[in-house]
Design a protein around this motif. Structure first.
Motif, mmCIF file in Angstrom:
data_model
loop_
_atom_site.group_PDB
_atom_site.id
_atom_site.type_symbol
_atom_site.label_atom_id
_atom_site.label_comp_id
_atom_site.label_asym_id
_atom_site.label_seq_id
_atom_site.Cartn_x
_atom_site.Cartn_y
_atom_site.Cartn_z
ATOM 1 N N GLY A 297 7.975 3.770 -12.294
ATOM 2 C CA GLY A 297 7.776 3.996 -10.866
ATOM 3 C C GLY A 297 6.694 5.023 -10.584
ATOM 4 N N ILE A 298 6.390 5.884 -11.557
ATOM 5 C CA ILE A 298 5.323 6.874 -11.385
ATOM 6 C C ILE A 298 3.975 6.167 -11.273
ATOM 7 C CG2 ILE A 298 4.079 8.745 -12.547
ATOM 8 C CD1 ILE A 298 6.787 9.684 -13.664
ATOM 9 N N ASP A 299 3.652 5.336 -12.263
ATOM 10 C CA ASP A 299 2.379 4.609 -12.229
ATOM 11 C C ASP A 299 2.311 3.625 -11.068
ATOM 12 O OD1 ASP A 299 0.817 5.683 -14.224
ATOM 13 O OD2 ASP A 299 1.286 4.150 -15.719
ATOM 14 N N LEU A 300 3.396 2.900 -10.849
ATOM 15 C CA LEU A 300 3.372 1.840 -9.842
ATOM 16 C C LEU A 300 3.204 2.406 -8.438
ATOM 17 C CD1 LEU A 300 6.130 -0.425 -11.400
ATOM 18 C CD2 LEU A 300 3.700 -0.975 -11.203
ATOM 19 N N ASN A 301 3.970 3.428 -8.091
ATOM 20 C CA ASN A 301 3.833 4.025 -6.762
ATOM 21 C C ASN A 301 2.475 4.684 -6.576
ATOM 22 O OD1 ASN A 301 6.312 3.860 -4.970
ATOM 23 N ND2 ASN A 301 7.264 4.463 -6.902
ATOM 24 N N TYR A 302 2.009 5.364 -7.603
ATOM 25 C CA TYR A 302 0.709 6.032 -7.522
ATOM 26 C C TYR A 302 -0.394 5.008 -7.265
ATOM 27 C CZ TYR A 302 -2.895 9.483 -8.850
ATOM 28 O OH TYR A 302 -3.967 10.340 -8.863
ATOM 29 N N PHE A 303 -0.352 3.910 -8.008
ATOM 30 C CA PHE A 303 -1.357 2.864 -7.829
ATOM 31 C C PHE A 303 -1.251 2.217 -6.450
ATOM 32 C CE2 PHE A 303 -2.328 -1.733 -8.156
ATOM 33 C CZ PHE A 303 -3.700 -1.624 -8.265
ATOM 34 N N PHE A 304 -0.043 1.853 -6.056
ATOM 35 C CA PHE A 304 0.143 1.194 -4.761
ATOM 36 C C PHE A 304 -0.415 2.038 -3.615
ATOM 37 C CE2 PHE A 304 4.202 -1.123 -6.391
ATOM 38 C CZ PHE A 304 3.408 -2.083 -7.006
ATOM 39 N N TYR A 305 -0.099 3.336 -3.624
ATOM 40 C CA TYR A 305 -0.385 4.168 -2.449
ATOM 41 C C TYR A 305 -1.692 4.949 -2.533
ATOM 42 C CZ TYR A 305 4.196 2.854 -0.815
ATOM 43 O OH TYR A 305 5.270 2.118 -0.373
ATOM 44 N N THR A 306 -2.471 4.709 -3.593
ATOM 45 C CA THR A 306 -3.819 5.280 -3.634
ATOM 46 C C THR A 306 -4.904 4.217 -3.629
ATOM 47 O OG1 THR A 306 -3.926 5.334 -6.071
ATOM 48 C CG2 THR A 306 -3.073 7.312 -4.953
ATOM 49 N N GLU A 349 13.397 1.365 -10.041
ATOM 50 C CA GLU A 349 12.521 2.435 -10.525
ATOM 51 C C GLU A 349 11.444 2.765 -9.487
ATOM 52 O OE1 GLU A 349 12.887 4.291 -13.169
ATOM 53 O OE2 GLU A 349 14.609 3.171 -13.928
ATOM 54 N N ILE A 350 10.910 1.732 -8.858
ATOM 55 C CA ILE A 350 9.902 1.957 -7.818
ATOM 56 C C ILE A 350 10.519 2.708 -6.640
ATOM 57 C CG2 ILE A 350 8.382 0.819 -6.152
ATOM 58 C CD1 ILE A 350 8.074 -1.472 -8.201
ATOM 59 N N HIS A 351 11.704 2.283 -6.236
ATOM 60 C CA HIS A 351 12.366 2.919 -5.090
ATOM 61 C C HIS A 351 12.738 4.370 -5.398
ATOM 62 C CE1 HIS A 351 14.666 3.142 -1.383
ATOM 63 N NE2 HIS A 351 15.648 3.691 -2.073
ATOM 64 N N LYS A 352 13.235 4.624 -6.620
ATOM 65 C CA LYS A 352 13.624 5.994 -6.993
ATOM 66 C C LYS A 352 12.445 6.956 -6.932
ATOM 67 C CE LYS A 352 15.327 5.580 -11.068
ATOM 68 N NZ LYS A 352 15.925 5.984 -12.363
ATOM 69 N N ARG A 353 11.250 6.430 -7.195
ATOM 70 C CA ARG A 353 10.057 7.275 -7.223
ATOM 71 C C ARG A 353 9.219 7.117 -5.959
ATOM 72 N NH1 ARG A 353 10.935 11.106 -11.133
ATOM 73 N NH2 ARG A 353 12.224 10.099 -12.728
ATOM 74 N N ALA A 354 9.849 6.719 -4.874
ATOM 75 C CA ALA A 354 9.121 6.575 -3.608
ATOM 76 C C ALA A 354 8.503 7.907 -3.184
ATOM 77 C CB ALA A 354 10.056 6.049 -2.527
ATOM 78 N N ALA A 355 9.184 9.016 -3.489
ATOM 79 C CA ALA A 355 8.636 10.330 -3.141
ATOM 80 C C ALA A 355 7.341 10.604 -3.894
ATOM 81 C CB ALA A 355 9.660 11.425 -3.435
ATOM 82 N N TYR A 356 7.222 10.030 -5.098
ATOM 83 C CA TYR A 356 5.972 10.166 -5.849
ATOM 84 C C TYR A 356 4.859 9.386 -5.141
ATOM 85 C CZ TYR A 356 3.146 11.136 -9.976
ATOM 86 O OH TYR A 356 2.172 11.609 -10.826
ATOM 87 N N GLY A 357 5.220 8.224 -4.614
ATOM 88 C CA GLY A 357 4.258 7.460 -3.830
ATOM 89 C C GLY A 357 3.825 8.211 -2.585
ATOM 90 N N PHE A 358 4.770 8.914 -1.961
ATOM 91 C CA PHE A 358 4.447 9.714 -0.779
ATOM 92 C C PHE A 358 3.470 10.827 -1.140
ATOM 93 C CE2 PHE A 358 5.883 13.394 1.996
ATOM 94 C CZ PHE A 358 5.071 13.031 3.064
ATOM 95 N N PHE A 359 3.734 11.527 -2.248
ATOM 96 C CA PHE A 359 2.799 12.559 -2.713
ATOM 97 C C PHE A 359 1.406 11.968 -2.934
ATOM 98 C CE2 PHE A 359 0.902 13.278 -6.931
ATOM 99 C CZ PHE A 359 0.136 14.402 -6.637
ATOM 100 N N ALA A 360 1.340 10.839 -3.654
ATOM 101 C CA ALA A 360 0.049 10.214 -3.941
ATOM 102 C C ALA A 360 -0.662 9.808 -2.654
ATOM 103 C CB ALA A 360 0.250 8.995 -4.839
ATOM 104 N N ASN A 361 0.110 9.348 -1.688
ATOM 105 C CA ASN A 361 -0.454 8.867 -0.433
ATOM 106 C C ASN A 361 -1.004 10.000 0.429
ATOM 107 O OD1 ASN A 361 0.544 7.288 2.571
ATOM 108 N ND2 ASN A 361 -0.955 6.433 1.168
ATOM 109 N N HIS A 362 -0.306 11.144 0.455
ATOM 110 C CA HIS A 362 -0.784 12.213 1.347
ATOM 111 C C HIS A 362 -1.723 13.201 0.665
ATOM 112 C CE1 HIS A 362 1.503 15.770 0.010
ATOM 113 N NE2 HIS A 362 2.589 15.042 -0.054
#
Length: 420
Positions: A297-306, A349-362
């Motif tokens: 979820g770290i890689d996936l969220n980071y990629f999705f939201y950047t 795993e993606i959902h659990k790391r949604a906050a990581y996606g938020f960090f990457a996005n902002h």
């Protein structure tokens, strides 16, 4: 022997000397004392394209003395040099152990991964040389000579690129699982990532200051969007414990399905080879200094939201997640691996790391999607100055592109209860 610098090399690195290039060329050619005639040095990245390193492209003109038949023929090799001079604004990289981690990856992990996959494709460039003194420096093969190039960081990826990336990332993650099963000690080297706890907890950490600057700019933006008053209040509450919330979103959880994450999955760290029709037919990763063993979820969220355009975020996440899962399973099955994750597990795993996606996005997305007219002076050294950073992010966050992005993603993160 003559060293020539392009006019875009503003500071000439003394450590890139004739002796340095002689040693590197001997290793690359596996030949003692090559007759080097000329060395051209130019910058391989611009301000705004790379924040933590100096990237040089080196062209070496030489005569290969080991082959008498070709002794009169001049040849050229092209190299990429990545230097990491540590100044105060980027001293957080020391806490992240980026140089050691990247050496270990390229010298140990990369050959293992490519040997196991055994299909002639590469997961990374070949590392020819590394040295710590006087500056952390890595010398790689130039992937441009193999036909690879970077897509536009401002535009993000279309669906064809995104599908290829997710397929390749799934293979990368799967091979790391196989290696970990054979030798779990290898992954001990990858216990820090972009949000390393020790780095973020250190007083005066400039990367955390950057996170604060972007977060405050985001709050100010929400105040201008009608109907987002409740999100503004939630973000202001989130900001009170911002440091601990940021650290928490990368911390291991007991039920993680673990892989080796690339750790910095954005446009400029992904290179593509194209067919005659201009379609990508292969891709390769670069820059493994933020790699971390943990949830995919770290890689996936980071990629999705950047790196995905807004329209793909709205409509293609499930499709891309499914492509990732299918290729992860297919690669694990090749090695008769028994603990195959279900699609629901990957979604979890993606959902659990949604906050990581938020960090990457902002924090990351504003930096890497920045228009070149705004990024021309955007360095960590400049961003360490509060007034510069505040003014810069005020301009960046008020662009139509970021307003549209956050109008969508903030609602999405709110629905996923990231702010609660």
């Amino acid at each position: 022997m003559l060293i020539k610098y392009d006019e875009n090399v503003l500071q000439r690195p003394d450590y890139l000397s004739v002796d340095f290039f002689q040693e590197v060329t001997e290793y690359v050619l596996r030949s003692p004392s090559p007759d080097i005639k000329n060395i051209d040095i130019t910058m391989a990245s611009k301000t705004g394209d790379n924040y933590c390193s100096l990237i040089y492209r080196i062209k070496i003109l030489y005569r290969d003395c080991k082959d008498s038949k070709e002794s009169e023929q001049l040849k050229t090799i092209s190299l990429i040099i990545k230097s990491m001079p540590i100044s105060k604004p980027i001293d957080f990289l020391l806490d992240m152990k980026v140089f050691l981690k990247e050496k270990i990856f390229y010298n140990l992990m990369l050959p293992l991964m490519e040997f196991l996959l055994d299909d002639q494709r590469k997961f990374g460039a070949r590392l020819y040389h590394c040295s710590k003194n006087p500056i952390n420096t890595l010398v790689f093969e130039d992937l441009n000579t193999l036909g690879y190039r970077i897509a536009s960081r401002e535009d993000g990826f279309d669906e064809t690129h995104a599908q290829l990336i997710l397929k390749r990332l799934a293979e990368f993650h799967a091979i790391s699982i196989i290696i970990n099963k054979k030798d779990p000690m290898i992954m001990k080297s990858f216990n820090t990532g972009l949000l390393a706890k020790d780095a973020l907890e250190r007083e005066g950490n400039s990367f955390f200051k950057l996170i604060q600057f972007t977060f405050n700019a985001l709050i100010e933006l929400t105040k201008t969007i009608k109907g987002y008053e409740h999100i503004t209040r939630k973000l202001e509450k989130y900001a009170i414990n911002l440091r601990s919330r940021i650290i928490e979103c990368q911390m291991p959880q007991t039920d993680d399905y673990q892989v080796l994450n690339h750790g910095d999955m954005w446009v400029n760290n992904l290179m593509f080879n194209y067919n005659e029709q201009g379609k990508p037919n292969d891709m390769i990763f670069v820059d493994y200094q933020m790699s971390i063993w943990g949830s995919p979820g770290i890689d996936l969220n980071y990629f999705f939201y950047t790196s995905l355009p807004l329209e793909m975020l709205k409509s293609k996440l499930k499709d891309l997640s499914l492509i990732y899962h299918q290729n992860l399973v297919a690669t694990l099955n090749r090695f008769n691996y028994n603990e195959i994750p279900t699609y629901e597990q990957i979604q979890n795993e993606i959902h659990k790391r949604a906050a990581y996606g938020f960090f990457a996005n902002h924090t990351i997305y504003p930096l890497i999607s920045m228009d070149k007219s705004l990024s021309i002076d955007c360095t960590f050294e400049n961003l360490a100055h509060e007034q510069f950073a505040i003014k810069k992010f005020q301009k960046v966050f008020n662009t139509p592109r970021l307003k549209a992005m956050y109008s969508y993603t903030l609602k999405q993160f709110d629905e996923m209860k990231v702010f609660d």
